[in-house]
Motif scaffolding. Sequence first.
Motif: not given
Length: 131
Positions: A37-59
Motif C-alpha cells: 500500500k501507499d500508506e503505513n500502519m501506525y500505533v499511537i500511544e495516548r496517555v490519558i489518566p483514567g482512560a480505563g474508567n471512561l464511560s461508554a458515553e465518554e468513549l
Amino acid sequence: MKTLKSLLILAIAISSFSVLGQEKSASSLLTDELKTKDENMYVIERVIPGAGNLSAEELQAISQTSCGVLDQMGSDNIKWLHSYVTGDKIYCVYMAKSEDLVREHAQKGGFPANSVAAVKTIIDPTTANNK
C-alpha cells in the motif's frame, strides 16, 4: 471499495490459507498487505489518566470527535482501524499516508499523541510455526 478490499484481505488472512504450497499466517498476509500500500500502519500511544474508567458515553464522544476530524481530513489519507483502552492509556491503530497526518489528526481532535510508531511487521502465534 477500498474498505471492502481491506475486509476481504482481512477475512482471508484470518482464515489462514496456502499460497504456492507454503502456509501463510494471518500476520504474514497482513504484513504483505502493509508492504503493497501507499500508506503505513501506525500505533499511537495516548496517555490519558483514567482512560480505563471512561464511560461508554465518554468513549462514544471521543470516537465521534475522531471520526469528525477524519471526515474533514479525507478517508484516502488516514483511517482509524481500532483502539485499545487500558488503565491510563489508549493505543490506537491507524492507516495513514504519513506520520504527519496522524499527528495532524491528534492536534485537530485535541488528542494527545505521546508516541507514534510505524508498524514494520505483524506477528502472532502462527509465526512460531512458519518454516
